[in-house]
Design a protein around this motif. Structure first.
Motif, PDB file in Angstrom:
ATOM      1  N   UNK A 143     -57.822 -14.961  33.517  1.00  0.00           N
ATOM      2  CA  UNK A 143     -56.602 -14.665  34.267  1.00  0.00           C
ATOM      3  C   UNK A 143     -56.275 -13.189  34.055  1.00  0.00           C
ATOM      4  N   UNK A 144     -55.978 -12.492  35.162  1.00  0.00           N
ATOM      5  CA  UNK A 144     -55.660 -11.068  35.125  1.00  0.00           C
ATOM      6  C   UNK A 144     -54.263 -10.882  35.693  1.00  0.00           C
ATOM      7  N   UNK A 145     -53.325 -10.467  34.803  1.00  0.00           N
ATOM      8  CA  UNK A 145     -51.918 -10.318  35.191  1.00  0.00           C
ATOM      9  C   UNK A 145     -51.535  -8.845  35.055  1.00  0.00           C
ATOM     10  N   UNK A 146     -51.345  -8.164  36.182  1.00  0.00           N
ATOM     11  CA  UNK A 146     -50.993  -6.751  36.205  1.00  0.00           C
ATOM     12  C   UNK A 146     -49.664  -6.618  36.935  1.00  0.00           C
ATOM     13  N   UNK A 147     -48.659  -6.059  36.245  1.00  0.00           N
ATOM     14  CA  UNK A 147     -47.351  -5.933  36.865  1.00  0.00           C
ATOM     15  C   UNK A 147     -46.668  -4.653  36.387  1.00  0.00           C
ATOM     16  N   UNK A 148     -45.817  -4.065  37.242  1.00  0.00           N
ATOM     17  CA  UNK A 148     -45.067  -2.867  36.837  1.00  0.00           C
ATOM     18  C   UNK A 148     -43.817  -3.254  36.055  1.00  0.00           C
ATOM     19  N   UNK A 149     -43.434  -2.400  35.128  1.00  0.00           N
ATOM     20  CA  UNK A 149     -42.245  -2.652  34.307  1.00  0.00           C
ATOM     21  C   UNK A 149     -41.464  -1.337  34.172  1.00  0.00           C
ATOM     22  N   UNK A 150     -40.187  -1.411  34.453  1.00  0.00           N
ATOM     23  CA  UNK A 150     -39.294  -0.281  34.197  1.00  0.00           C
ATOM     24  C   UNK A 150     -38.670  -0.495  32.819  1.00  0.00           C
ATOM     25  N   UNK A 151     -39.108   0.285  31.862  1.00  0.00           N
ATOM     26  CA  UNK A 151     -38.746   0.072  30.466  1.00  0.00           C
ATOM     27  C   UNK A 151     -37.612   1.021  30.083  1.00  0.00           C
ATOM     28  N   UNK A 152     -36.526   0.465  29.623  1.00  0.00           N
ATOM     29  CA  UNK A 152     -35.465   1.234  28.979  1.00  0.00           C
ATOM     30  C   UNK A 152     -35.398   0.749  27.538  1.00  0.00           C
ATOM     31  N   UNK A 153     -35.981   1.511  26.651  1.00  0.00           N
ATOM     32  CA  UNK A 153     -36.171   1.077  25.269  1.00  0.00           C
ATOM     33  C   UNK A 153     -35.399   1.970  24.316  1.00  0.00           C
ATOM     34  N   UNK A 154     -35.063   1.407  23.185  1.00  0.00           N
ATOM     35  CA  UNK A 154     -34.402   2.186  22.137  1.00  0.00           C
ATOM     36  C   UNK A 154     -35.425   3.094  21.462  1.00  0.00           C
ATOM     37  N   UNK A 155     -34.978   4.286  21.098  1.00  0.00           N
ATOM     38  CA  UNK A 155     -35.864   5.258  20.467  1.00  0.00           C
ATOM     39  C   UNK A 155     -35.020   6.171  19.589  1.00  0.00           C
ATOM     40  N   UNK A 156     -35.444   6.359  18.372  1.00  0.00           N
ATOM     41  CA  UNK A 156     -34.736   7.245  17.449  1.00  0.00           C
ATOM     42  C   UNK A 156     -35.133   8.678  17.755  1.00  0.00           C
ATOM     43  N   UNK A 157     -34.219   9.375  18.417  1.00  0.00           N
ATOM     44  CA  UNK A 157     -34.489  10.729  18.868  1.00  0.00           C
ATOM     45  C   UNK A 157     -34.051  11.741  17.813  1.00  0.00           C
ATOM     46  N   UNK A 158     -34.896  12.713  17.567  1.00  0.00           N
ATOM     47  CA  UNK A 158     -34.603  13.803  16.633  1.00  0.00           C
ATOM     48  C   UNK A 158     -34.554  15.091  17.453  1.00  0.00           C
ATOM     49  N   UNK A 159     -33.347  15.635  17.619  1.00  0.00           N
ATOM     50  CA  UNK A 159     -33.168  16.797  18.505  1.00  0.00           C
ATOM     51  C   UNK A 159     -32.729  18.018  17.711  1.00  0.00           C
ATOM     52  N   UNK A 160     -33.102  18.093  16.453  1.00  0.00           N
ATOM     53  CA  UNK A 160     -32.710  19.246  15.634  1.00  0.00           C
ATOM     54  C   UNK A 160     -33.315  20.539  16.184  1.00  0.00           C
TER      55      UNK A 160
END
Length: 469
Positions: A143-160
């Motif tokens: 079985x081959x399942x290919x689908x698009x996903x719009x990911x809004x994920x948490x991420x620890x951002x370091x902007x120093x």
């Protein structure tokens, strides 16, 4: 012949005992015949994992492709991307003959198959990607399942180091319900190939560029067992050119202009008004460009510290200019400077800023006698004139009104002379305060140069380091 039939019966019985389904039998190589066979043998089993027995784990091969980087929200600490997720697994016992059924693979509705509940654990928002209703089914049971996903994920951002920052965000693919004994996550391709293909198909990047993709198969241990997971690390780098042109370069120009304002005479009133105009312009500039700065809590970006220190130096230079201007015009009215301040500024700080103290003048100031004594010593009474012996002819004493005019004229000339001496020579207190103001002005000028040099070197070093890394 009898032994061959017996062996076939034993093999079929063994296969049925272990849950194997027989190969599909198509009456003709047509789609109708194939789907009729699938509806009879496969679709009724869409509620169960396609394995031989409940104790066998189902291997799920997973791969992904980054199609677009939609944005990074520093305030919410989130990353929004658009990816393609590819899942592959086998349905045990399912197969058909390509020539007999007329197709090697078919697309079927995903509702007719058992679909694994593989999700991204960092999800913090609803998936708004388009729904894909079909999956591919191969004649080998793959079985081959290919689908698009719009990911809004948490991420620890370091902007120093904003705007030269590099972010490392993770995407963890895991089954929410099934343990490792039920579903085992397997990576189907290497991270290098994922990165290469992602760069080829990437359509949306914006201010971020995809630097690298790394993978790390791992497990999550809990009381009931463990979860099998595949974690991908998405490494992104910000494109800093927009912020350099709109933030850093204009700010540096204003600071340099303020630096050259020290070349104006300290006693000039135009110098303070010029610095006040620069502070007003710098404040308006920061208010306009505030939307470009990241909004976050900790740590504070280095660029915000740079702007704050620059504004503080501008305010300090304005206050110092007001102080020096006040000294230049009102130092004669001040009391003597404290001893510790004179020693600290004129003896030590003056040497540090390469401004040795001025030597005292050796000119001797001649002061006139008071007017009353001068008049008494210069005006000769009539009796004195008469008592002078000799053949010198006697002169008549001047009348009384003329004596009064001479006294008044002498007093005026003495006051004018004293005022001129005070104007050209000054007193020691005024000279000390003026020298203190000059040393402070030179010291702030040197601090300005050091700050600008250190800031430029730091910014260039961070920029070069981020590009090399």
């Amino acid at each position: 012949m009898t032994e061959i039939k017996t062996a076939r019966l034993i093999f079929i019985s063994f296969s049925l005992f272990h849950g194997f389904a027989a190969a599909l039998n198509c009456t003709s190589p047509t789609p109708k015949s194939l789907f009729a066979a699938l509806e009879k043998e496969l679709f009724p089993r869409n509620l169960m994992r396609p394995v031989k027995s409940f104790s066998d784990p189902l291997n799920i091969s997973i791969s992904m492709t980054v199609v677009g980087i939609l944005g990074v929200d520093e305030k919410d600490q989130s990353l929004t991307m658009f990816i393609w997720q590819v899942l592959e697994w086998n349905i045990e016992g399912l197969s058909w003959d390509e020539r007999e059924c007329g197709a090697k693979r078919v697309s079927i509705p995903r509702e007719n198959l058992w679909i694994p509940d593989v999700q991204i654990s960092e999800f913090i928002d609803e998936d708004k990607s388009p729904y894909t209703p079909y999956v591919y089914l191969y004649n080998t049971g793959r079985v081959y399942d290919d689908k698009p996903i719009r990911v809004t994920s948490s991420c620890k951002l370091v902007i120093y180091t904003f705007p030269f920052d590099v972010q490392n965000c993770s995407l963890t693919f895991v089954s929410y319900l099934h343990l490792a004994g039920d579903i085992r996550m397997i990576q189907s391709t290497t991270a290098a190939k994922i990165l290469e293909y992602s760069r080829q198909v990437m359509q949306v990047q914006g201010e971020w560029s995809l630097v690298d993709i790394q993978e790390a198969p791992t497990t999550l241990e809990i009381t009931e067992g463990s979860y099998s997971m595949i974690k991908f690390y998405i490494i992104l780098k910000r494109r800093p050119l927009l912020y350099v042109v709109n933030l850093l370069i204009p700010s540096c120009f204003l600071i340099i202009v303020d630096l050259f304002s020290f070349l104006l005479p300290p006693e000039s009133v135009d110098r303070s008004s010029f610095k006040m105009t620069l502070i007003l312009g710098y404040t308006v500039f920061l208010l306009i460009m505030n939307d470009l700065l990241p909004v976050t809590g900790s740590p504070t970006p280095l660029i915000s510290v740079f702007f704050s220190v620059s504004l503080a130096l501008m305010v300090a230079s304005l206050l110092e200019t007001v102080f020096i201007t006040n000294i230049q015009f009102s130092s004669s009215q001040y009391s003597a400077a404290p001893k510790w301040l004179t020693v600290l500024v004129l003896r030590y700080l003056a040497v540090v800023v390469c401004l040795p103290p001025k030597k005292k003048s050796n000119r001797v100031t001649v002061s006139l006698q008071p007017a009353s004594r001068a008049m008494n010593s210069t005006i000769i009474s009539s009796r004195g004139l008469q008592s002078i012996s000799g053949d010198t002819p006697q002169e008549k004493p001047p009348p009384e009104p003329a004596l009064d005019e001479l006294r008044i004229l002498s007093r005026d000339l003495t006051a004018i002379r004293l005022q001129m001496d005070k104007h050209f020579q000054g007193n020691s207190t005024s000279q000390e305060w003026q020298m203190i103001g000059i040393v402070i002005d030179r010291m702030l000028f040197c601090l300005y140069i050091l700050f600008i040099s250190a800031s430029f070197i730091t910014i260039i070093w961070i920029w070069i380091d981020s590009n090399i890394g």
